[in-house]
Enzyme design. Structure first.
Site, mmCIF file in Angstrom:
data_model
loop_
_atom_site.group_PDB
_atom_site.id
_atom_site.type_symbol
_atom_site.label_atom_id
_atom_site.label_comp_id
_atom_site.label_asym_id
_atom_site.label_seq_id
_atom_site.Cartn_x
_atom_site.Cartn_y
_atom_site.Cartn_z
ATOM 1 N N GLU A 40 0.858 -1.197 0.000
ATOM 2 C CA GLU A 40 0.000 0.000 0.000
ATOM 3 C C GLU A 40 0.900 1.255 0.000
ATOM 4 O OE1 GLU A 40 -2.075 0.183 3.735
ATOM 5 O OE2 GLU A 40 -3.470 1.731 3.072
ATOM 6 N N LYS A 111 -9.331 2.251 -2.048
ATOM 7 C CA LYS A 111 -9.563 1.586 -0.752
ATOM 8 C C LYS A 111 -10.941 1.938 -0.188
ATOM 9 C CE LYS A 111 -7.131 0.973 3.681
ATOM 10 N NZ LYS A 111 -5.893 1.354 4.418
ATOM 11 N N CYS A 146 -5.211 -3.298 2.571
ATOM 12 C CA CYS A 146 -4.968 -3.317 4.016
ATOM 13 C C CYS A 146 -6.241 -3.457 4.858
ATOM 14 C CB CYS A 146 -4.154 -2.076 4.402
ATOM 15 S SG CYS A 146 -3.228 -2.343 5.924
HETATM 16 C C1 ACM Z 1 -4.043 0.096 7.170
HETATM 17 O O1 ACM Z 1 -5.156 0.018 6.633
HETATM 18 N N1 ACM Z 1 -3.033 0.679 6.566
HETATM 19 C C2 ACM Z 1 -3.814 -0.509 8.492
#
Ligand code: ACM
Length: 266
Positions: A40, A111, A146
Site C-alpha cells: 500500500e 480503498k 490493508c
Molecule cells: C491500514 O489500513 N493501513 C492498516
C-alpha cells in the site's frame, strides 16, 4: 496453467517518490515472474495528516508515473500492482494500480475502508470490489487494500465475482490479520497474498511500526511462503488458478452452492 507471483516487502522512503520509484523499478526489471506486487502507498509512504503534505505525492491515474509503470507491464509481459496516492479533481484516494500487459485490462482500485488518520486526507473509495481478468493467463485478480481485510465481505465479494487470487497491498500495524487472511482464503477457496511493508514512520510524536510478515496463502488456508517481520525481501510462489474454481470440499458440499443468502443479515 501455473503462474509465478512475486510479492515485494520493503520500506518505502517517506515522501521520497524518486527513491521508491527506483526501488520498485529495479525489482520489476530483476523479477521474472508473471505478477509482481508492492505494498500500500509504496510510492509515497503512509503517515500523512494534512492534505497539504501530499499535494506533491498525489498522482493522476492517467499521469506520467503510472503510465511509466504501465509501459513496464507491457514491456515485461507482467502484471504490476502497487499502492499510491491518487488525485482525482480535488479528491485524494488511497488507491492500488493494477497494471496489466494489455492496457485495456488495467484498472484502479480505491480503498473502501479507511483506517485511522487516513480519514483526514482520503475520500472513501468508490470503485467497489472488482476483479481484473488476465485472459492470456486465465487468471482473475481481485484487489483490496490493508484495513479492507477486517471486512469479510470484501474477500467474499471478490470471490463471488470469480477471483482466483486476492491481492492485499498493505501497511499493517497490528499482528491480528494473519489468522483472518488464512481464513478468507479457506472460506472462499482462493489464493490470498498480503504484501506488507516494514519500517516505521513518526509524525507529531506518534510512531507507526509496520510489521512485515508478507505472505502468500493457498486456497486451503495454509501459508505457501512468508517474509520476516523487519526485512526487505522479494518472495515468489507458484499458483494455479484452476484449483480455486471447484468450490466443493467433498462429494456433497460446495461452499458457494451451499450458501443461504436469504437468511443472511444485510
Ligand atoms: C491500514 O489500513 N493501513 C492498516
Amino acid at each position: 496453467m501455473s503462474i509465478d507471483l512475486t510479492i515485494v516487502q520493503f520500506c518505502p522512503k517517506y515522501a521520497d517518490m524518486d527513491y521508491n520509484i527506483e526501488y520498485m523499478t529495479d525489482n520489476i526489471k530483476e523479477d521474472d515472474s508473471d505478477i509482481i506486487v508492492f505494498p500500500e502507498l509504496s510510492l509515497s509512504g503512509y503517515f500523512f495528516l494534512k492534505k497539504s503534505d501530499i499535494l506533491d505525492l498525489a498522482l493522476r491515474a492517467d499521469g506520467e508515473i503510472i503510465s511509466q509503470f504501465q509501459n513496464y507491464a507491457e514491456k515485461y509481459n507482467k502484471a504490476i500492482v502497487f499502492g499510491f496516492i491518487e488525485k482525482d479533481k480535488s479528491n485524494f484516494y488511497n488507491s492500488a494500480a493494477i497494471l496489466m500487459p494489455d492496457k485495456a485490462e488495467s484498472s484502479i482500485y480505491r480503498k473502501s475502508h479507511l483506517f485511522y488518520k487516513e480519514r483526514l486526507i482520503f475520500e472513501q473509495g468508490n470503485t467497489g470490489f472488482f476483479n481484473v481478468y488476465w485472459e492470456e493467463k486465465d487468471l482473475n485478480i481481485g484487489t483490496m487494500i490493508c484495513y479492507d481485510w477486517r471486512f469479510p465481505e470484501a474477500a467474499r465479494s471478490l470471490a463471488l465475482k470469480g477471483a482466483d487470487l486476492i491481492l492485499c497491498p498493505a501497511n499493517l500495524v497490528t499482528g491480528v490479520w494473519e489468522e483472518a487472511m488464512r481464513t478468507r482464503a479457506l472460506e472462499n477457496k482462493v489464493y490470498v497474498a498480503v504484501i506488507n511493508r516494514v519500517g516505521y514512520e513518526s509524525i507529531n510524536e506518534e510512531t507507526l511500526q509496520f510489521n512485515g510478515k508478507s505472505t502468500i496463502i493457498s486456497y486451503n488456508g495454509k501459508n505457501i511462503i512468508s517474509a520476516g517481520e523487519d526485512n526487505e525481501i522479494a518472495l515468489t510462489a507458484e499458483i494455479n488458478p484452476e484449483k480455486t474454481r471447484d468450490k466443493s470440499f467433498n462429494e456433497i458440499n460446495d461452499i458457494f452452492i451451499d450458501r443461504r443468502p436469504e437468511l443472511y443479515f444485510k
